[in-house]
Design a protein around this motif. Structure first.
Motif, short mmCIF file in Angstrom:
data_model
loop_
_atom_site.label_atom_id
_atom_site.label_comp_id
_atom_site.label_asym_id
_atom_site.label_seq_id
_atom_site.Cartn_x
_atom_site.Cartn_y
_atom_site.Cartn_z
N UNK A 1 32.93 39.43 -75.12
CA UNK A 1 32.02 38.45 -74.52
C UNK A 1 32.73 37.13 -74.26
N UNK A 2 33.55 36.69 -75.21
CA UNK A 2 34.27 35.43 -75.04
C UNK A 2 35.30 35.52 -73.92
N UNK A 3 35.94 36.68 -73.78
CA UNK A 3 36.87 36.89 -72.68
C UNK A 3 36.14 36.80 -71.34
N UNK A 4 34.96 37.40 -71.25
CA UNK A 4 34.21 37.42 -70.00
C UNK A 4 33.74 36.02 -69.58
N UNK A 5 33.55 35.12 -70.54
CA UNK A 5 33.04 33.78 -70.24
C UNK A 5 34.15 32.73 -70.13
N UNK A 6 35.39 33.15 -70.20
CA UNK A 6 36.50 32.19 -70.20
C UNK A 6 36.97 31.89 -68.78
N UNK B 1 30.16 28.94 -75.77
CA UNK B 1 29.10 29.81 -76.24
C UNK B 1 28.63 29.47 -77.64
N UNK B 2 27.93 30.41 -78.29
CA UNK B 2 27.36 30.15 -79.62
C UNK B 2 28.41 29.81 -80.67
#
Length: 305
Positions: A167-172, A190-191
């Motif tokens: 998820x963090x990769x996708x939002x970077x 993110x959170x």
């Protein structure tokens, strides 16, 4: 509308909101569990489905089987809600956890402990060897097309070099990579917002991965796209020349964590960089870490300042 019709309506709604490939993976578990639990718990059907969909996605990302005997264990629910649902706000996680625990009480495996225990180690947490990391770097560089090669390099570099989740990769975005004289720091959004220094050995591959990107470009799969976790798994599944040790974000993250533990990185600093809320989250990685020699351990314990 009857409870059964409300449940079926909620199921159709969440199926429509999921991609076909994702629902193929999580749908059977969600359907079976929701239908069994709904008559036994007091929560509205849409909240039951919402909680089960998030639990199923977490289990898929962690590599755990989508079976009642595993997914509805209290310690699995506790770990998944605490560490594997970054798409949910703190308030949403507070609501999801009791729903899942109530479902576990109603239809979960017998002998489920009333007190939450530490999550046992799992196969996806096994780190890659240095030889396997070399294979993954080779796999990334041999992908056809500039964007596929760059995305594959980013996936490996940010997983093994900064411990990012899917998820963090996708939002970077590229602008979240802070270039400093001493190295690159990742601004995770993110959170679990935090700053993560990139391991020096992954600086060059990440630079190669991000060539020609603009500030607002996604680092992984630049261009218009969604943020479903299956984007990462589908990318890997469709890649060419997969090595014997297949790319897996959870194992890449474990490799980063275990390297730091073995190197003696301060555990509080490591826990913060990983986005954990407590040191207990590191427990399942300890069996894979190298222990210091007895003489060194004795000296450190004797002369701590």
């Amino acid at each position: 509308m009857s409870d059964t019709k409300l449940l079926e309506s909620a199921l159709r709604l969440y199926q429509a909101k999921s991609s076909a490939s994702e629902w193929t993976t999580i749908g059977p578990f969600v359907l079976e569990t929701a239908r069994a639990a709904a008559p036994l718990v007091s929560y509205p059907p849409r909240r039951i489905i919402h909680a089960l969909c998030n639990l199923a996605r977490a289990c898929v990302e962690l590599g755990w089987p989508l079976e009642t005997a595993t997914a509805l264990r209290r310690e699995v629910i506790d770990f998944a809600v605490s560490n594997q649902m970054p798409n949910l706000s703190a308030g949403s996680r507070t609501c999801v956890r009791p729903i899942l625990l109530r479902i576990a009480e109603a239809i979960g495996p017998e002998g489920t402990p009333r007190r939450l225990a530490a999550l046992p180690g799992s196969e996806p947490s096994r780190p890659y060897t240095s030889e396997e990391l070399g294979e993954l770097a080779w796999w990334a560089r041999t992908q056809s097309g500039r964007w596929r090669c760059g995305s594959a390099l980013a996936l490996v570099s940010l997983g093994a070099g900064a411990g990012l989740t899917s998820s963090e990769l996708l939002h970077l975005r590229y602008g979240d990579l802070i270039r400093e004289p001493r190295g690159t720091t990742i601004e995770v959004r993110g959170p679990r917002t935090r700053r993560v220094p990139l391991l020096a050995q992954w600086e060059s591959p990440l630079v190669e991965a991000c060539r020609d990107l603009d500030e607002r470009d996604w680092v992984f799969r630049p261009g218009p796209r969604g943020h479903h976790l299956n984007l990462v798994t589908n990318f890997i599944a469709k890649s060419a020349g997969a090595p014997s040790a297949r790319p897996n974000m959870q194992r890449l993250r474990a490799t980063w964590l275990i390297l730091h533990i073995s190197a003696g990185t301060h555990l509080i600093a490591l826990s913060r960089a990983a986005g954990f809320s407590s040191l207990e989250s590191l427990n399942r990685f300890m069996p894979f870490a190298d222990a210091p020699m007895d003489e060194l351990a004795d000296a450190e314990l004797r002369h701590a300042m």
